[in-house]
Scaffold this motif. Sequence first.
Motif, PDB file in Angstrom:
ATOM      1  N   LEU A   1      -8.236   3.999   4.092  1.00  0.00           N
ATOM      2  CA  LEU A   1      -9.331   2.947   3.702  1.00  0.00           C
ATOM      3  C   LEU A   1      -8.853   2.984   2.172  1.00  0.00           C
ATOM      4  CD1 LEU A   1     -11.554   1.160   3.762  1.00  0.00           C
ATOM      5  CD2 LEU A   1     -13.101   3.213   3.550  1.00  0.00           C
ATOM      6  N   GLN A   2      -8.622   3.961   1.542  1.00  0.00           N
ATOM      7  CA  GLN A   2      -8.265   3.969  -0.005  1.00  0.00           C
ATOM      8  C   GLN A   2      -7.063   3.079  -0.070  1.00  0.00           C
ATOM      9  OE1 GLN A   2     -10.344   4.612  -2.134  1.00  0.00           O
ATOM     10  NE2 GLN A   2      -9.432   5.031  -3.944  1.00  0.00           N
ATOM     11  N   THR A   3      -5.983   3.118   0.678  1.00  0.00           N
ATOM     12  CA  THR A   3      -4.893   2.305   0.391  1.00  0.00           C
ATOM     13  C   THR A   3      -5.147   1.253   0.619  1.00  0.00           C
ATOM     14  OG1 THR A   3      -3.548   4.422   1.454  1.00  0.00           O
ATOM     15  CG2 THR A   3      -2.509   1.994   1.452  1.00  0.00           C
ATOM     16  N   TYR A   4      -6.148   0.701   1.547  1.00  0.00           N
ATOM     17  CA  TYR A   4      -6.387  -0.747   1.574  1.00  0.00           C
ATOM     18  C   TYR A   4      -7.035  -1.123   0.217  1.00  0.00           C
ATOM     19  CZ  TYR A   4      -9.131  -4.955   2.948  1.00  0.00           C
ATOM     20  OH  TYR A   4      -9.744  -5.987   2.914  1.00  0.00           O
ATOM     21  N   LEU A   5      -8.095  -0.404  -0.190  1.00  0.00           N
ATOM     22  CA  LEU A   5      -8.637  -0.817  -1.301  1.00  0.00           C
ATOM     23  C   LEU A   5      -7.785  -0.932  -2.654  1.00  0.00           C
ATOM     24  CD1 LEU A   5     -12.151   1.442  -1.205  1.00  0.00           C
ATOM     25  CD2 LEU A   5     -11.816  -0.718  -0.837  1.00  0.00           C
ATOM     26  N   GLY A   6      -6.546  -0.019  -2.691  1.00  0.00           N
ATOM     27  CA  GLY A   6      -5.600  -0.086  -3.686  1.00  0.00           C
ATOM     28  C   GLY A   6      -4.777  -1.365  -3.607  1.00  0.00           C
ATOM     29  N   ARG A   7      -4.660  -2.001  -2.243  1.00  0.00           N
ATOM     30  CA  ARG A   7      -4.137  -3.318  -2.176  1.00  0.00           C
ATOM     31  C   ARG A   7      -4.774  -4.173  -2.706  1.00  0.00           C
ATOM     32  NH1 ARG A   7      -1.343  -2.320   3.710  1.00  0.00           N
ATOM     33  NH2 ARG A   7       0.509  -0.909   3.031  1.00  0.00           N
ATOM     34  N   THR A   8      -5.973  -4.260  -2.162  1.00  0.00           N
ATOM     35  CA  THR A   8      -7.136  -5.242  -2.627  1.00  0.00           C
ATOM     36  C   THR A   8      -7.416  -5.227  -4.349  1.00  0.00           C
ATOM     37  OG1 THR A   8      -8.531  -4.751  -0.700  1.00  0.00           O
ATOM     38  CG2 THR A   8      -9.643  -6.199  -2.443  1.00  0.00           C
ATOM     39  N   ALA A   9      -7.303  -4.021  -4.701  1.00  0.00           N
ATOM     40  CA  ALA A   9      -7.530  -3.919  -6.541  1.00  0.00           C
ATOM     41  C   ALA A   9      -6.471  -4.650  -6.832  1.00  0.00           C
ATOM     42  CB  ALA A   9      -7.728  -2.419  -6.764  1.00  0.00           C
TER      43      ALA A   9
ATOM     44  N   GLU B   1      -4.389   5.411  -3.050  1.00  0.00           N
ATOM     45  CA  GLU B   1      -4.441   4.022  -4.038  1.00  0.00           C
ATOM     46  C   GLU B   1      -3.476   3.511  -4.788  1.00  0.00           C
ATOM     47  OE1 GLU B   1      -6.909   2.814  -8.041  1.00  0.00           O
ATOM     48  OE2 GLU B   1      -7.642   4.626  -7.087  1.00  0.00           O
ATOM     49  N   ARG B   2      -2.440   4.484  -5.229  1.00  0.00           N
ATOM     50  CA  ARG B   2      -1.265   4.152  -5.945  1.00  0.00           C
ATOM     51  C   ARG B   2      -0.329   3.571  -4.971  1.00  0.00           C
ATOM     52  NH1 ARG B   2      -0.023   2.348 -10.732  1.00  0.00           N
ATOM     53  NH2 ARG B   2      -1.412   3.856 -11.448  1.00  0.00           N
ATOM     54  N   LEU B   3      -0.309   4.111  -3.809  1.00  0.00           N
ATOM     55  CA  LEU B   3       0.791   3.566  -2.706  1.00  0.00           C
ATOM     56  C   LEU B   3       0.158   2.086  -2.176  1.00  0.00           C
ATOM     57  CD1 LEU B   3       1.494   6.782  -0.652  1.00  0.00           C
ATOM     58  CD2 LEU B   3       2.850   5.379  -2.279  1.00  0.00           C
ATOM     59  N   GLY B   4      -1.113   1.849  -2.303  1.00  0.00           N
ATOM     60  CA  GLY B   4      -1.623   0.858  -1.911  1.00  0.00           C
ATOM     61  C   GLY B   4      -1.429  -0.174  -2.923  1.00  0.00           C
ATOM     62  N   ARG B   5      -1.367   0.113  -4.070  1.00  0.00           N
ATOM     63  CA  ARG B   5      -1.255  -0.994  -5.172  1.00  0.00           C
ATOM     64  C   ARG B   5       0.284  -1.537  -5.142  1.00  0.00           C
ATOM     65  NH1 ARG B   5      -5.151  -1.298  -9.619  1.00  0.00           N
ATOM     66  NH2 ARG B   5      -6.598   0.388  -9.254  1.00  0.00           N
ATOM     67  N   LEU B   6       1.327  -0.408  -4.740  1.00  0.00           N
ATOM     68  CA  LEU B   6       2.713  -0.667  -4.778  1.00  0.00           C
ATOM     69  C   LEU B   6       3.055  -1.301  -3.692  1.00  0.00           C
ATOM     70  CD1 LEU B   6       3.884   2.728  -6.413  1.00  0.00           C
ATOM     71  CD2 LEU B   6       3.613   0.427  -7.362  1.00  0.00           C
ATOM     72  N   SER B   7       2.546  -1.502  -2.535  1.00  0.00           N
ATOM     73  CA  SER B   7       2.706  -1.960  -1.181  1.00  0.00           C
ATOM     74  C   SER B   7       2.044  -3.309  -0.826  1.00  0.00           C
ATOM     75  CB  SER B   7       2.693  -0.930   0.085  1.00  0.00           C
ATOM     76  OG  SER B   7       1.532  -0.532   0.105  1.00  0.00           O
TER      77      SER B   7
END
Length: 769
Positions: free
Chosen positions: A248-256, A574-580
């Motif tokens: 869920l936090q990865t998804y929020l990182g992608r959304t952010a 979160e960082r992995l989400g922002r980078l993917s």
Amino acid sequence: MPFPPSLPSLSHLARRRLALYLTTLLLITGQPLLAQDASPTTEQAPALAEITLPTSLPAAPVIAPAETGQYVLEFNRSPVVGNRLRFSGIYDEQRLHFTRPRNWTAKSVKVLLRYRHSAALYATRSNLTVLINGTSIGSLPLNQPMGEIGDAVLEVPADLLQDDNELVLAALQNNSPTCTQDPFDPSLWTEVLPDSKLVFDYQPQAVTPDFSQFPYPLFDTLSLQPNRVAYLQPIKADSPWLTATARLQTYLGRTALYRPLDTRLVRNLEELAAEERLVILGTPAQQPALADLTLPFALKDGKFVDDAGKPVPPESGLLMWATAADDSSPVLVITGNGEAGVAKAVQYLVQPQDQQIATGHGVVVNQAAELPPLPPRQWPGYLPEENDFLLTDLTGPNRQPLDEVTVRGSHSPAMEIDFKALPDDRLLRGSKMRLSYSYGPQINPLTSLVDVELDGVSITGERLTEVKGANRRTLEVDLPGDRVTPTSKLQVNFRLDPRERRSCSRVTDQQLWGTIHSDTSFSLKRTAITHLPDLDLFKTGYPFTAPQDLSTTAVILPDAPTNTDVTVLLELAERLGRLSAADSVQLAVYQPGDLPQTARDEKNLVAIGPQSRFPLPELLSEEGFALRGSGTRQWGNTQVQPLPDGEGLMKSVISPWNSQRVVLALSGRDDIGLAQVTDLLRHDPLFYQIEGDTVLVSAQVPNPDPYISADYRLATLRQSPQVQLATTTPYPWLWQVTRHNWMFIVPATVALALLLYGAAQSAMRRSGE
């Protein structure tokens, strides 16, 4: 080689010749042309559990509005402003973008400008105009005495505001009462100071959460303030809970994406701040606080039951909205009567294509689609996997496909193209860009040109020689492969000069135009080779984000993770989400006792924990920088015992279980040191400094500012030997030989045919004897 069952009537000799032919093609292509059992199989969809939905739902939760407030948005929050917003030449303009939060109703908005300008400007012919979404809200005469700063307050009509807004500042500057002869005169300048601001007086509105709007209100992409999300700690943080939370936090990182996101853990509902969003994830046994909320499904004997009083099946997930903190904070409940249901509910949320069918403030997830794994080299926003592609196959900063662009004027801005190579891409000699362009008439052929730049360095250019203009010209550009990186940008500039210059007239300037067409093509020659370990590649997420759904990445936490351990996990996710960018998240989190042998052997691993509880202790004592017992540090043949040792450690090594994979250690001597790693992952100014194979980070002041270089110390070390890895499936050996020697294919084919013919004739003579 087996024969296809559809050819039973062939003669023995024909079958032998066909076998030789197919074997030859297999050597050349590396792929069989015919295969048995090629028909796809269809799996039977599992039967869905039948749940009697409540007929009398409680009223939908309503987030109470806060009190009327004021918000000040200073210009220096925009990266284009910096120390000042400068205007040069006769006419120049700058654009700033800002949003309006979804639950705000603007009562009044003001633009407060502070500016200064050259004393050489002629006041009656120089002004600064302010526009909001294309509508002018006022013009300011540039008549300040030398050295003085001007102040102005401009009212913005509330009905001009939209969700996304554009503020344009346009400066007209003249240093003569009649005509400014030189548009490049350095005395033509105006500066808007960075403490200029937008002031909002707003009234927050009540919000009724609905899953058709997810992720809002958990995350508002239009928010002017950092989105604040808290996770309620469960009774026990086991591997399934950690995995679901990380996804869920990865998804929020992608959304952010580039927007700020503040995340923390809370122990109970009383710790929740007003307007802070809360996530309660887990079964009723893991999250007793669920009993204190008003939810669409009733809790009975520690289980959610349907309208018929039957427990909801453990494999079904439940998603519900609620409120807390005196109804001022939204609460996202992700639960179920079993871990399988909770995991299914989370997986549904992190797959955007599934969210489109949801509505209401409660959802039962009976089944979530299982998406196929992504190819490792399919990275949205980067160069396509194919070697030949068009401009339209590339995307812009908003991840929308590029299209043809027309620019006007002699000082037109460059068309900027994200030309980001994959982290393991190596472009070879012979890579080309074929720029398709057109330009209009009335240009000066002696001084007009089009040129192409890579990361600000010109590669090539071409004069525009046709006075009457030209249509669909092609410029072939040799791309320097050794300079194409994962952050590269191509710029295409039209340097247009009018054939005739007229004093004090912009007509001869604005009639000039150039177009870059969408059929601009690229032909690349490249190979996929990388050298690991290298933390510089981790700035793109590599290799943990290959593929982008994180299906080859696993995180390992200690058996009894502390708040610090889980916080580092959240920042990493979160960082992995922002980078993917992908339609699913397959990140897995384990504790040492739950780590499968296959995950250890086949995945890239990230181990989190202080030295005393590190889940893979052998990694901290291997070659390179090592943390040992008794507070000892070792680097090569040097050993020291610092007191205290409060630095955080990020260390990358080749996996001892698979030479094609990497293990990343996030550690420190204790929780204080591990907390420094949280800052390293959270703050972009620190994260984008990492390199080498080991980074040590520590704060130098009590309340450090990541934008002040003296507040943090980063030490970069490199000692572990790098390993060269080929990251694509190798071609058959014969294809590797022929792909670069294609001129020999025809004679080689003739020779091979003669050889096969001779062998066949010899076999026939032997069989006749």
